[in-house]
Design an enzyme around this catalytic site. Structure first.
Site, PDB file in Angstrom:
ATOM      1  N   HIS A   1       0.834  -1.199   0.000  1.00  0.00           N
ATOM      2  CA  HIS A   1       0.000   0.000   0.000  1.00  0.00           C
ATOM      3  C   HIS A   1       0.872   1.254   0.000  1.00  0.00           C
ATOM      4  O   HIS A   1       2.090   1.185   0.173  1.00  0.00           O
ATOM      5  CB  HIS A   1      -0.960   0.007   1.195  1.00  0.00           C
ATOM      6  CG  HIS A   1      -0.314  -0.354   2.491  1.00  0.00           C
ATOM      7  ND1 HIS A   1      -0.581  -1.508   3.173  1.00  0.00           N
ATOM      8  CD2 HIS A   1       0.626   0.288   3.196  1.00  0.00           C
ATOM      9  CE1 HIS A   1       0.154  -1.565   4.252  1.00  0.00           C
ATOM     10  NE2 HIS A   1       0.895  -0.479   4.296  1.00  0.00           N
TER      11      HIS A   1
HETATM   12  C1  T46 Z   1       2.887   0.350   6.747  1.00  0.00           C
HETATM   13  C2  T46 Z   1       3.518  -0.930   7.175  1.00  0.00           C
HETATM   14  C3  T46 Z   1       4.968  -0.778   7.460  1.00  0.00           C
HETATM   15  C4  T46 Z   1      -4.681  -0.395  13.064  1.00  0.00           C
HETATM   16  O1  T46 Z   1      -5.818  -0.581  13.548  1.00  0.00           O
HETATM   17  N1  T46 Z   1      -3.887   0.606  13.554  1.00  0.00           N
HETATM   18  C5  T46 Z   1      -2.637   0.851  13.058  1.00  0.00           C
HETATM   19  O2  T46 Z   1      -1.946   1.769  13.541  1.00  0.00           O
HETATM   20  C6  T46 Z   1      -2.156   0.026  11.988  1.00  0.00           C
HETATM   21  C7  T46 Z   1      -0.787   0.273  11.401  1.00  0.00           C
HETATM   22  C8  T46 Z   1      -2.959  -0.981  11.516  1.00  0.00           C
HETATM   23  N2  T46 Z   1      -4.197  -1.187  12.057  1.00  0.00           N
HETATM   24  C9  T46 Z   1      -5.018  -2.282  11.550  1.00  0.00           C
HETATM   25  C10 T46 Z   1      -5.466  -2.136  10.116  1.00  0.00           C
HETATM   26  C11 T46 Z   1      -5.600  -3.565   9.659  1.00  0.00           C
HETATM   27  O3  T46 Z   1      -6.883  -4.049   9.993  1.00  0.00           O
HETATM   28  O4  T46 Z   1      -4.228  -3.471  11.581  1.00  0.00           O
HETATM   29  C12 T46 Z   1      -4.553  -4.315  10.495  1.00  0.00           C
HETATM   30  C13 T46 Z   1      -3.315  -4.688   9.715  1.00  0.00           C
HETATM   31  O5  T46 Z   1      -2.831  -3.526   9.032  1.00  0.00           O
HETATM   32  P1  T46 Z   1      -2.050  -3.638   7.633  1.00  0.00           P
HETATM   33  O6  T46 Z   1      -2.587  -4.749   6.851  1.00  0.00           O
HETATM   34  O7  T46 Z   1      -2.093  -2.270   7.001  1.00  0.00           O
HETATM   35  O8  T46 Z   1      -0.581  -3.980   8.125  1.00  0.00           O
HETATM   36  P2  T46 Z   1       0.780  -3.967   7.285  1.00  0.00           P
HETATM   37  O9  T46 Z   1       1.809  -4.577   8.158  1.00  0.00           O
HETATM   38  O10 T46 Z   1       0.605  -4.519   5.935  1.00  0.00           O
HETATM   39  O11 T46 Z   1       1.115  -2.410   7.109  1.00  0.00           O
HETATM   40  C14 T46 Z   1       1.472  -1.647   8.224  1.00  0.00           C
HETATM   41  C15 T46 Z   1       0.865  -0.244   8.116  1.00  0.00           C
HETATM   42  O12 T46 Z   1      -0.556  -0.366   7.961  1.00  0.00           O
HETATM   43  C16 T46 Z   1       1.428   0.519   6.953  1.00  0.00           C
HETATM   44  O13 T46 Z   1       1.096   1.880   7.077  1.00  0.00           O
HETATM   45  O14 T46 Z   1       3.515   1.161   6.085  1.00  0.00           O
HETATM   46  O15 T46 Z   1       2.888  -1.541   8.305  1.00  0.00           O
END
Ligand code: T46
Length: 133
Positions: free
Chosen positions: A52
């Site tokens: 993303h």
């Molecule tokens: C990024 C990389 C390095 C939250 O509720 N609060 C938060 O602060 C974050 C970061 C995520 N979430 C929830 C949203 C999703 O339901 O946690 C779940 C997993 O998030 P995501 O699939 O976006 O996780 P990553 O590891 O793919 O990405 C994260 C960050 O979202 C992103 O900004 O740059 O880590």
């Protein structure tokens, strides 16, 4: 923002026979005010994260333990950074797509972010991101 704005930043390292210490100050070592901290851990072998970009969010990623790779693109060029030292961090400005892979066993990805969590700030579809840039 372009790929050239993504950069590795060497952080202060206070070496000590009792163990080393690294510190990060907002607006000093990272070019933003830190509004949120989160971390990725217990990442299973072979898992990939990211996939993303953010409309406004700036972030700073650190391998607090272990190692992983971050591939960033601005839609035109692409670059992969290996993070494997806890006194280096990767600054990612807004509007940069990132993919994360090759997490080592026990790795911890510590993330400093310029804003609180806001799902509407995400581009999660690459084509939508490409159209925006
Ligand atoms: C990024 C990389 C390095 C939250 O509720 N609060 C938060 O602060 C974050 C970061 C995520 N979430 C929830 C949203 C999703 O339901 O946690 C779940 C997993 O998030 P995501 O699939 O976006 O996780 P990553 O590891 O793919 O990405 C994260 C960050 O979202 C992103 O900004 O740059 O880590």
């Amino acid at each position: 923002m372009s790929l050239a704005d993504c950069r590795l930043v060497k952080l202060p390292k206070i070496t000590d026979p009792r163990g080393n210490l690294t510190f990060i100050e907002g607006e000093v070592h990272v070019p933003f005010t830190i509004q949120r901290v989160y971390y990725l851990y217990d990442v299973p072998g072979g898992a990939e994260r990211g996939g993303h970009a953010h409309r406004d969010l700036e972030q700073f990623l650190i391998a607090a333990n272990g190692s992983f790779e971050v591939t960033v693109t601005d839609g035109a060029d692409k670059r992969t950074f290996s993070l494997n030292r806890s006194y280096y961090g990767l600054y990612i400005p807004r509007m940069i797509w990132r993919d994360m892979a090759n997490f080592s066993s026990g790795s911890v990805c510590l993330v400093l972010a310029s804003a609180r969590y806001d799902e509407s700030d995400y581009y999660r579809e690459y084509n939508e991101y490409l159209q925006a840039v």
